[in-house]
Write a protein that holds these residues in place. Sequence first.
Motif, PDB file in Angstrom:
ATOM      1  N   HIS A  36       0.873  -1.176   0.000  1.00  0.00           N
ATOM      2  CA  HIS A  36       0.000   0.000   0.000  1.00  0.00           C
ATOM      3  C   HIS A  36       0.908   1.223   0.000  1.00  0.00           C
ATOM      4  O   HIS A  36       1.916   1.238   0.709  1.00  0.00           O
ATOM      5  CB  HIS A  36      -0.847   0.110   1.274  1.00  0.00           C
ATOM      6  N   ILE A  37       0.548   2.253  -0.754  1.00  0.00           N
ATOM      7  CA  ILE A  37       1.172   3.569  -0.658  1.00  0.00           C
ATOM      8  C   ILE A  37       0.035   4.552  -0.424  1.00  0.00           C
ATOM      9  O   ILE A  37      -0.844   4.695  -1.271  1.00  0.00           O
ATOM     10  CB  ILE A  37       1.940   3.969  -1.933  1.00  0.00           C
ATOM     11  N   ALA A  38       0.044   5.208   0.740  1.00  0.00           N
ATOM     12  CA  ALA A  38      -1.033   6.125   1.104  1.00  0.00           C
ATOM     13  C   ALA A  38      -0.536   7.563   1.082  1.00  0.00           C
ATOM     14  O   ALA A  38       0.518   7.872   1.636  1.00  0.00           O
ATOM     15  CB  ALA A  38      -1.557   5.793   2.487  1.00  0.00           C
ATOM     16  N   GLU A  39      -1.308   8.433   0.451  1.00  0.00           N
ATOM     17  CA  GLU A  39      -1.052   9.867   0.504  1.00  0.00           C
ATOM     18  C   GLU A  39      -1.665  10.370   1.811  1.00  0.00           C
ATOM     19  O   GLU A  39      -2.880  10.481   1.925  1.00  0.00           O
ATOM     20  CB  GLU A  39      -1.704  10.577  -0.666  1.00  0.00           C
ATOM     21  N   PRO A  48      10.668  -4.404  -8.027  1.00  0.00           N
ATOM     22  CA  PRO A  48       9.273  -4.663  -7.676  1.00  0.00           C
ATOM     23  C   PRO A  48       8.597  -3.436  -7.053  1.00  0.00           C
ATOM     24  O   PRO A  48       9.261  -2.543  -6.521  1.00  0.00           O
ATOM     25  CB  PRO A  48       9.377  -5.798  -6.648  1.00  0.00           C
ATOM     26  N   GLU A  49       7.284  -3.434  -7.141  1.00  0.00           N
ATOM     27  CA  GLU A  49       6.489  -2.427  -6.429  1.00  0.00           C
ATOM     28  C   GLU A  49       6.517  -2.766  -4.945  1.00  0.00           C
ATOM     29  O   GLU A  49       6.588  -3.926  -4.590  1.00  0.00           O
ATOM     30  CB  GLU A  49       5.048  -2.400  -6.942  1.00  0.00           C
ATOM     31  N   PRO A  50       6.454  -1.805  -4.084  1.00  0.00           N
ATOM     32  CA  PRO A  50       6.261  -0.372  -4.300  1.00  0.00           C
ATOM     33  C   PRO A  50       7.549   0.382  -4.580  1.00  0.00           C
ATOM     34  O   PRO A  50       7.547   1.585  -4.801  1.00  0.00           O
ATOM     35  CB  PRO A  50       5.674   0.090  -2.976  1.00  0.00           C
ATOM     36  N   THR A  88       4.417  -2.625   3.235  1.00  0.00           N
ATOM     37  CA  THR A  88       4.686  -3.651   2.245  1.00  0.00           C
ATOM     38  C   THR A  88       5.271  -4.889   2.898  1.00  0.00           C
ATOM     39  O   THR A  88       5.868  -4.814   3.975  1.00  0.00           O
ATOM     40  CB  THR A  88       5.649  -3.129   1.153  1.00  0.00           C
ATOM     41  N   ASP A  89       5.093  -6.011   2.234  1.00  0.00           N
ATOM     42  CA  ASP A  89       5.811  -7.207   2.648  1.00  0.00           C
ATOM     43  C   ASP A  89       6.865  -7.586   1.603  1.00  0.00           C
ATOM     44  O   ASP A  89       7.483  -8.623   1.666  1.00  0.00           O
ATOM     45  CB  ASP A  89       4.868  -8.366   2.938  1.00  0.00           C
ATOM     46  N   VAL A  90       7.059  -6.680   0.633  1.00  0.00           N
ATOM     47  CA  VAL A  90       8.088  -6.852  -0.398  1.00  0.00           C
ATOM     48  C   VAL A  90       9.398  -6.336   0.174  1.00  0.00           C
ATOM     49  O   VAL A  90       9.484  -5.187   0.598  1.00  0.00           O
ATOM     50  CB  VAL A  90       7.701  -6.086  -1.685  1.00  0.00           C
ATOM     51  N   GLY A  91      10.410  -7.166   0.188  1.00  0.00           N
ATOM     52  CA  GLY A  91      11.698  -6.783   0.735  1.00  0.00           C
ATOM     53  C   GLY A  91      12.296  -5.573   0.035  1.00  0.00           C
ATOM     54  O   GLY A  91      12.030  -5.321  -1.146  1.00  0.00           O
ATOM     55  N   CYS A 124      10.889   6.820  -8.154  1.00  0.00           N
ATOM     56  CA  CYS A 124      10.701   7.904  -9.126  1.00  0.00           C
ATOM     57  C   CYS A 124      10.532   9.275  -8.484  1.00  0.00           C
ATOM     58  O   CYS A 124      10.751  10.287  -9.149  1.00  0.00           O
ATOM     59  CB  CYS A 124       9.470   7.616  -9.987  1.00  0.00           C
ATOM     60  N   HIS A 125      10.119   9.324  -7.214  1.00  0.00           N
ATOM     61  CA  HIS A 125       9.756  10.636  -6.660  1.00  0.00           C
ATOM     62  C   HIS A 125       9.980  10.807  -5.160  1.00  0.00           C
ATOM     63  O   HIS A 125       9.620  11.834  -4.610  1.00  0.00           O
ATOM     64  CB  HIS A 125       8.292  10.947  -6.990  1.00  0.00           C
ATOM     65  N   THR A 126      10.565   9.835  -4.501  1.00  0.00           N
ATOM     66  CA  THR A 126      10.754   9.918  -3.052  1.00  0.00           C
ATOM     67  C   THR A 126      12.249   9.791  -2.746  1.00  0.00           C
ATOM     68  O   THR A 126      12.818   8.715  -2.904  1.00  0.00           O
ATOM     69  CB  THR A 126       9.973   8.798  -2.332  1.00  0.00           C
TER      70      THR A 126
END
Length: 145
Positions: free
Chosen positions: A35-38, A97-99, A140-143, A105-107
């Motif tokens: 998840h990416i939350a604004e 991989p996402e996220p 995230t659970d993506v390493g 790209c922007h953080t």
Amino acid sequence: MTTARHLATIDSLLAGPFPARPERSGPVDGGPGFHIAELATSEEFWEDDGTRSALVEEEYEAERDRLTALLTARWGPPEVLSPWSVLERSTDGEEIPEPWSTLGCHTPDLRLWRVGGRWAGLGVSQWDKELPYQLLAVVTDVGTP
């Protein structure tokens, strides 16, 4: 910006499931494993001389730092990750991989905590100098790349 509301959003994302496929629900982008939350979004800067933009950036970084202090009290000190490095790696052909590919790209940097089997993070992003600043939370659970 409301710190209590931001903490509640982060807690909700940590407790909830990830979507099975990419989707957007209000201010939250999600997909398998993230998840990416604004948490907050500023105004755009079309007629900015740079001063206003710098003040808004400072405001968003200060809110990130307030949240970081509260989450550090819960989970200990964060790791700091610069996802911009993944942008260069992706242009060299590496699949990111996402996220992480989107954040790259922007953080410019993230404060990250390991919470159970997930990562929780905070960052301030801006896609381009005329575009708004965003205070982001990522779960995230993506390493990390």
